[in-house]
Design an enzyme around this catalytic site. Structure first.
Site, PDB file in Angstrom:
ATOM      1  CG  ASN A 154      -0.370  -0.073   2.501  1.00 53.83           C
ATOM      2  OD1 ASN A 154       0.695  -0.646   2.665  1.00 53.83           O
ATOM      3  ND2 ASN A 154      -1.000   0.543   3.483  1.00 53.83           N
ATOM      4  CB  SER A 231      -1.990  -9.096   6.658  1.00 55.73           C
ATOM      5  OG  SER A 231      -1.227 -10.234   6.348  1.00 55.73           O
ATOM      6  CD  GLU A 250       5.597  -0.733  12.808  1.00 50.93           C
ATOM      7  OE1 GLU A 250       4.452  -0.301  13.031  1.00 50.93           O
ATOM      8  OE2 GLU A 250       6.566  -0.515  13.559  1.00 50.93           O
ATOM      9  CG  LEU A 251       1.411  -6.853  12.476  1.00 50.83           C
ATOM     10  CD1 LEU A 251       1.048  -8.016  13.382  1.00 50.83           C
ATOM     11  CD2 LEU A 251       2.107  -7.356  11.216  1.00 50.83           C
ATOM     12  CB  CYS A 284      -1.893   0.298   8.455  1.00 51.78           C
ATOM     13  SG  CYS A 284      -0.602   1.527   8.416  1.00 51.78           S
ATOM     14  CD  GLU A 378      -5.992  -3.664   8.076  1.00 49.78           C
ATOM     15  OE1 GLU A 378      -5.550  -4.811   7.873  1.00 49.78           O
ATOM     16  OE2 GLU A 378      -5.258  -2.673   8.203  1.00 49.78           O
TER      17      GLU A 378
HETATM   18  P1  NAP Z   1       0.479  -9.081   3.403  1.00 47.14           P
HETATM   19  O1  NAP Z   1      -0.391  -9.890   2.525  1.00 47.14           O
HETATM   20  O2  NAP Z   1       0.659  -9.498   4.801  1.00 47.14           O
HETATM   21  O3  NAP Z   1       1.891  -8.982   2.665  1.00 47.14           O
HETATM   22  C1  NAP Z   1       2.938  -8.220   3.201  1.00 47.14           C
HETATM   23  C2  NAP Z   1       4.251  -8.806   2.751  1.00 47.14           C
HETATM   24  O4  NAP Z   1       4.420 -10.096   3.338  1.00 47.14           O
HETATM   25  C3  NAP Z   1       4.329  -9.017   1.251  1.00 47.14           C
HETATM   26  O5  NAP Z   1       5.634  -8.727   0.817  1.00 47.14           O
HETATM   27  C4  NAP Z   1       4.019 -10.490   1.121  1.00 47.14           C
HETATM   28  O6  NAP Z   1       4.506 -11.072  -0.065  1.00 47.14           O
HETATM   29  C5  NAP Z   1       4.768 -11.024   2.323  1.00 47.14           C
HETATM   30  N1  NAP Z   1       4.407 -12.382   2.724  1.00 47.14           N
HETATM   31  C6  NAP Z   1       3.333 -13.125   2.378  1.00 47.14           C
HETATM   32  N2  NAP Z   1       3.411 -14.353   2.962  1.00 47.14           N
HETATM   33  C7  NAP Z   1       4.552 -14.375   3.680  1.00 47.14           C
HETATM   34  C8  NAP Z   1       5.185 -15.342   4.509  1.00 47.14           C
HETATM   35  N3  NAP Z   1       4.677 -16.556   4.713  1.00 47.14           N
HETATM   36  N4  NAP Z   1       6.353 -15.022   5.102  1.00 47.14           N
HETATM   37  C9  NAP Z   1       6.895 -13.796   4.936  1.00 47.14           C
HETATM   38  N5  NAP Z   1       6.340 -12.844   4.146  1.00 47.14           N
HETATM   39  C10 NAP Z   1       5.188 -13.123   3.537  1.00 47.14           C
HETATM   40  O7  NAP Z   1      -0.034  -7.545   3.454  1.00 47.14           O
HETATM   41  P2  NAP Z   1      -0.471  -6.621   2.245  1.00 47.14           P
HETATM   42  O8  NAP Z   1      -1.795  -7.075   1.743  1.00 47.14           O
HETATM   43  O9  NAP Z   1       0.647  -6.433   1.274  1.00 47.14           O
HETATM   44  O10 NAP Z   1      -0.620  -5.230   3.018  1.00 47.14           O
HETATM   45  C11 NAP Z   1      -1.756  -4.878   3.698  1.00 47.14           C
HETATM   46  C12 NAP Z   1      -1.603  -5.081   5.193  1.00 47.14           C
HETATM   47  O11 NAP Z   1      -0.457  -4.390   5.671  1.00 47.14           O
HETATM   48  C13 NAP Z   1      -2.770  -4.512   5.973  1.00 47.14           C
HETATM   49  O12 NAP Z   1      -3.132  -5.394   6.992  1.00 47.14           O
HETATM   50  C14 NAP Z   1      -2.200  -3.228   6.543  1.00 47.14           C
HETATM   51  O13 NAP Z   1      -2.847  -2.758   7.700  1.00 47.14           O
HETATM   52  C15 NAP Z   1      -0.802  -3.620   6.823  1.00 47.14           C
HETATM   53  N6  NAP Z   1       0.029  -2.421   6.933  1.00 47.14           N
HETATM   54  C16 NAP Z   1       0.508  -2.065   8.165  1.00 47.14           C
HETATM   55  C17 NAP Z   1       1.267  -0.899   8.290  1.00 47.14           C
HETATM   56  C18 NAP Z   1       1.832  -0.466   9.608  1.00 47.14           C
HETATM   57  O14 NAP Z   1       2.789   0.318   9.594  1.00 47.14           O
HETATM   58  N7  NAP Z   1       1.327  -0.915  10.730  1.00 47.14           N
HETATM   59  C19 NAP Z   1       1.525  -0.120   7.163  1.00 47.14           C
HETATM   60  C20 NAP Z   1       1.005  -0.525   5.946  1.00 47.14           C
HETATM   61  C21 NAP Z   1       0.276  -1.680   5.836  1.00 47.14           C
HETATM   62  P3  NAP Z   1       3.515 -11.350  -1.317  1.00 47.14           P
HETATM   63  O15 NAP Z   1       3.024 -10.031  -1.749  1.00 47.14           O
HETATM   64  O16 NAP Z   1       4.404 -12.021  -2.260  1.00 47.14           O
HETATM   65  O17 NAP Z   1       2.400 -12.233  -0.795  1.00 47.14           O
END
Ligand code: NAP
Length: 475
Positions: A154, A231, A250-251, A284, A378
């Protein structure tokens, strides 16, 4: 637009594999680039390159690290348009917001340069204890070695710089795995850093699926720390697999805003629109739950609905666009189904609610029951639920009735109420007279409960990315 070839960066080399992936503009599916999926071999090569570069980074002076970061900052500003277009193409972000993200990311790198200079230990008053007479003690902050950085789709650029900048400032080497949908700006950053004098292997960018690349990195014995933004599900998995590695997470969140009866609505309404709908709510700390005092509920709702209806939906490259698509059609379908679930449970759709391909209209729901997913999970889409309340303590209770705790906001002119809310709300940050979506990049940022652990912001991230070492001597 041409479809660029973007190999990954390992040990200073640009590496492709037979496994190609097309990156598409989420808004309409136009192909924008080709990247390559890593296998375990490329991930292991990247870690080996980082292991080789770690001593070089460790021996580099603070000033040399700061100089590299400052050059990267300058280069980011010089390539602002290229970076902004990469961000807009990969995650479908409206170009105005993509440019703002580049400016913030450059700042994050500049703040990191400053932290490289500031990172220091302290003298420990050993003789404050009877057994310490005649002894001196001092601490220094030492780099951890190899850091795996895993980032979401994002804010593909700024959230990457929040990991890369502090890691370099602290003298570490990095293997970065960007989200599969959004690797383009991360690969541009690898090019920028290599042009700015970062040693080969100090920043490796590996593209490919989270399951394979992520798991390989998280379980690799030579990785000292995993810094993850994404996530909750993936964060918990990383925590469980990481063993003794240091982990920051950071979730997600479902951020709440309280509007007290004396709130300045001239300020709160426009900020609420930005806080709820920037990047279509894929933030987020996007406002998801608004608790408004019953005395101003009708006035707020009518002004908020009117302002929301003025948002322009369109192509992300159009500078007039406020709202563009979500990251995939599947995500938009999920958000649509959550709106429908809330409607069936008795919520009223005050505006929006419709989906066209991957784009969802900015949506306001009223009086949705707390148990529906649009309230308690969320949403990560352009959906806000407005509920009214009678006492501040009841509103605070409802803000805290959440599995998440990233940031919250309250508008009130009453200092006592403001500080009561700041004290009682259980989140990583509380903003008074501001929406929960507010963030500047030097501030400490992170969550409690399912929203994660550890803090970002270069000043705080460098502490997470270093080990405190004590040396004593007896005079
Ligand atoms: P995501 O699906 O959790 O993916 C995040 C990263 O993790 C991607 O690079 C993903 O790779 C990787 N990943 C997937 N499976 C994994 C595994 N088994 N082991 C290690 N890494 C793995 O999240 P998203 O959909 O990209 O982002 C949205 C989420 O991020 C939301 O929940 C949002 O709230 C959160 N977020 C939090 C913050 C904060 O600062 N708190 C900021 C921004 C976003 P792939 O893309 O290849 O699956």
């Amino acid at each position: 637009m041409g479809c660029m070839e973007c190999p990954m960066c390992i040990g200073g080399d640009w590496v492709s594999t037979p496994d190609r992936q097309t990156i598409e503009l989420p808004y309409d599916g136009t192909p924008v680039a080709t990247v390559y999926r890593a296998s375990a071999k490329e991930v292991n090569n990247a870690v080996a390159a980082a292991v080789a570069a770690a001593p070089v980074m460790r021996e580099m002076s603070r000033d040399e690290r700061a100089a590299i970061l400052r050059r990267a900052y300058e280069k980011m500003l010089a390539t602002r348009e290229e970076l902004a277009m990469a961000v807009s193409n990969e995650c479908g972000k409206p170009i105005r917001e993509a440019r703002a993200e580049v400016d913030r990311a450059a700042q994050t790198i500049l703040f990191s340069a400053e932290e490289a200079h500031r990172l220091q230990g302290e003298v420990v008053p050993m003789d404050a204890s009877p057994g310490g007479k005649g002894r001196w003690g001092m601490t220094v902050r030492e780099p951890l070695g190899v850091i795996a950085a895993i980032t979401p789709f994002n804010f593909p650029l700024n959230l990457s710089t929040h990991k890369i900048g502090p890691a370099i400032a602290a003298g570490n080497a990095i293997v970065h795995k960007p989200a599969s949908a959004t690797p383009l700006s991360a690969l541009l950053m690898a090019r920028i850093f290599s042009e700015c004098g970062l040693p080969p292997g100090a920043l490796n960018v590996v593209t490919g699926p989270g399951g394979l690349v992520g798991d390989t990195l998280v379980m690799h014995p030579d990785v000292a720390m995993v810094t993850f933004t994404g996530s909750v599900d993936v964060g918990v998995r990383i925590r469980n697999l990481a063993g003794m590695k240091r982990v920051t997470l950071e979730l997600g969140g479902n951020a709440a805003l309280i509007l007290e009866e004396d709130a300045d609505l001239d300020a709160a309404v426009p900020r609420s629109v930005v806080g709820a709908y920037a990047h279509s709510g894929q933030v987020c700390i996007s406002i998801q739950r608004i608790f408004v005092h019953q005395k101003i509920r009708d006035e707020f709702v009518s002004r908020f609905v009117e302002a929301t209806r003025k948002l322009r939906i369109g192509h992300p490259h159009d500078p007039e666009t406020d709202i563009s698509s979500l990251i995939t059609v599947g995500e938009a379908e999920r958000v649509e189904s959550w709106i429908e679930e809330a409607r069936q449970a008795g919520a009223v759709v005050l505006t929006g609610g419709l989906r066209k391909r991957a784009t969802i209209e900015p949506t306001i729901l009223s009086e949705a029951p707390a148990g529906v997913r649009a309230c308690c999970r969320e949403v990560f889409g352009p959906v806000v639920v407005v509920n009214s309340y009678d006492t501040l303590d009841r509103a605070i209770e409802r803000v805290n009735d959440s599995d998440y705790g990233l940031q919250a906001g309250i508008y009130t002119r009453d200092m006592e109420k403001a500080f009561r809310a700041a004290r009682l709300i259980r989140t990583g940050g509380v903003h008074i007279n501001e929406v929960p979506t507010y963030r500047v990049d030097q501030m400490p940022y992170g969550g409690v409960k399912l929203s994660g652990m550890g803090r970002e912001g270069p000043r705080y991230a460098v502490e997470e990315m270093t080990e405190l070492k004590l040396t004593t001597w007896k005079a």
